[in-house]
Design a protein around this motif. Sequence first.
Motif, PDB file in Angstrom:
ATOM      1  N   ASN A 228       6.812   9.503   5.275  1.00 16.62           N
ATOM      2  CA  ASN A 228       8.000   8.663   5.419  1.00 16.62           C
ATOM      3  C   ASN A 228       7.947   7.748   6.637  1.00 16.62           C
ATOM      4  O   ASN A 228       8.969   7.156   7.007  1.00 16.62           O
ATOM      5  CB  ASN A 228       9.246   9.543   5.504  1.00 16.62           C
ATOM      6  CG  ASN A 228       9.488  10.341   4.237  1.00 16.62           C
ATOM      7  OD1 ASN A 228       9.848   9.797   3.201  1.00 16.62           O
ATOM      8  ND2 ASN A 228       9.265  11.650   4.310  1.00 16.62           N
TER       9      ASN A 228
ATOM     10  N   PRO B 112       7.875   4.687   8.842  1.00 18.12           N
ATOM     11  CA  PRO B 112       8.202   3.295   8.553  1.00 18.12           C
ATOM     12  C   PRO B 112       7.053   2.370   8.909  1.00 18.12           C
ATOM     13  O   PRO B 112       6.267   2.664   9.809  1.00 18.12           O
ATOM     14  CB  PRO B 112       9.417   3.023   9.456  1.00 18.12           C
ATOM     15  CG  PRO B 112       9.256   3.985  10.588  1.00 18.12           C
ATOM     16  CD  PRO B 112       8.627   5.209   9.999  1.00 18.12           C
ATOM     17  N   GLN B 113       6.942   1.286   8.185  1.00 17.88           N
ATOM     18  CA  GLN B 113       5.907   0.302   8.476  1.00 17.88           C
ATOM     19  C   GLN B 113       6.321  -0.505   9.697  1.00 17.88           C
ATOM     20  O   GLN B 113       7.323  -1.216   9.661  1.00 17.88           O
ATOM     21  CB  GLN B 113       5.715  -0.635   7.282  1.00 17.88           C
ATOM     22  CG  GLN B 113       4.602  -1.650   7.459  1.00 17.88           C
ATOM     23  CD  GLN B 113       3.226  -1.010   7.504  1.00 17.88           C
ATOM     24  OE1 GLN B 113       2.891  -0.177   6.680  1.00 17.88           O
ATOM     25  NE2 GLN B 113       2.423  -1.385   8.480  1.00 17.88           N
TER      26      GLN B 113
ATOM     27  N   GLU C 251       1.889  -5.666   7.854  1.00 12.29           N
ATOM     28  CA  GLU C 251       3.162  -5.734   7.123  1.00 12.29           C
ATOM     29  C   GLU C 251       3.030  -6.685   5.946  1.00 12.29           C
ATOM     30  O   GLU C 251       2.574  -7.822   6.094  1.00 12.29           O
ATOM     31  CB  GLU C 251       4.264  -6.203   8.072  1.00 12.29           C
ATOM     32  CG  GLU C 251       5.648  -6.171   7.458  1.00 12.29           C
ATOM     33  CD  GLU C 251       6.725  -6.571   8.446  1.00 12.29           C
ATOM     34  OE1 GLU C 251       7.916  -6.395   8.119  1.00 12.29           O
ATOM     35  OE2 GLU C 251       6.388  -7.067   9.546  1.00 12.29           O
TER      36      GLU C 251
END
Length: 440
Positions: free
Chosen positions: A295, A297-298, A304
């Motif tokens: 989980n 986050p990027q 991205e």
Amino acid sequence: MRFLSILATKSSAAILRRLGRGGSMPGQIGLKLDPQILKKLKIHAPVILVTGTNGKTSTANMITSMFEAAGYHVISNRKGDNLREGIVTTLLTHTDMSGKVNADAIVLEVDELNIKHILPNLPVSTLVVNNFFRDQLDRAREMEQLIDSIENVLPGYRQTLVLNGNDPNVVRLSLKAPKAHIVYFGLAKNKYSVEKTNEASEGKFCPRCGHRLVYSYYQYSHIGSFCCPECHFRTPILNVELKNIDLKDHTFTLHGEKFKDPYDGMYSMYNCAAVLAVADLYNIDTRHVKEVFANAPQPKGRNEKFSLDGRNVILNLVKNPTGANEVMKVIEEDRNKKTIVIVLNDNDQDGTDVSWIYDTHFEKLMNEATTRIITTGKRGFDMALRLYYGGYKGILEQKDTIEEAFNEAVRDKDDIYVIATYTALLPARSVIEKQVKNYG
């Protein structure tokens, strides 16, 4: 003065929050009222510091999430205020008026040059060090001076050092911390390891006797398996050693258990190894680690991905040769046709010395898959010159603004890679998001 320092920090932070702002100014006020405020805090929880040139934000945030998943109440500077003033802000805004910090664990990302201000003034349980590379020479100076500043506060340190055992510049810290407990993490030799490297490498000489180190293999840059033939300073036995590395599937194993790395690149595997070393140290079940990896986050600007009119737009932050070279490797692996936009700034936060671009392998972009390269930013012409001297024969253009550069790239109908330095990252991201919205 402790009471006034806490009161002023809390009050100013509350005012800034109401204005929709943050930052380190409250901590500056707190330190002005009481320069010794960190020593006066009442902390009865493990304090974990994370530092290093590359990967400290991702590593610190994953460690924070891991403790939270295990049920801890954690105080952390997730937003990246990693200088002394920002750390004071983080801690004092979570402190009662008596100076008691209410937490089950404290995880702090710390800028390398600020370790000397933080380690001696807090009851640090664990110091995690990812790596040391040349970075922002105008601010951090040569890496040797940076490492010296950390070594100088280690002789009296009695707690745990969690060190990258594949980085000789990190392992050398153990020589200055005779009272510390040392935990080493790293990666085993794998199919991506190489016997020779032409990347910028700072780990060439033995920190104990000065002789040239001999490497049996490299993972990237100067990270690998090393030994001094003279005094036998060498890669230590790794307490946490990742094996079966697969960069395409983002997987690895530890003690026979399979994990999935949330990010791209070999350097990200080292971040995961550091997290697992901390998990082992604090007896946190690996199911919580897997939950965090699944989980995570990027981070903005770390490979991205955006979708624009049926094609991919990938944004990457670069700030030093080693990190940039890892980005080049990721782009080189993509054999689809692409246009590349490079935004080079030289503001204080970027580092005013841009000579590092000559230690970065931009030649990896110079292949048939790259249809053209567009440069921009305050030092866009310098970037174009670097590509010209590097032998790029394709279409090379320079634009005055990020908007012009990206608008030009959009015309090609190919995938787009945007490579930006620190102060250019958010402006570049805004331009991308605007175009995505327009095409949506």
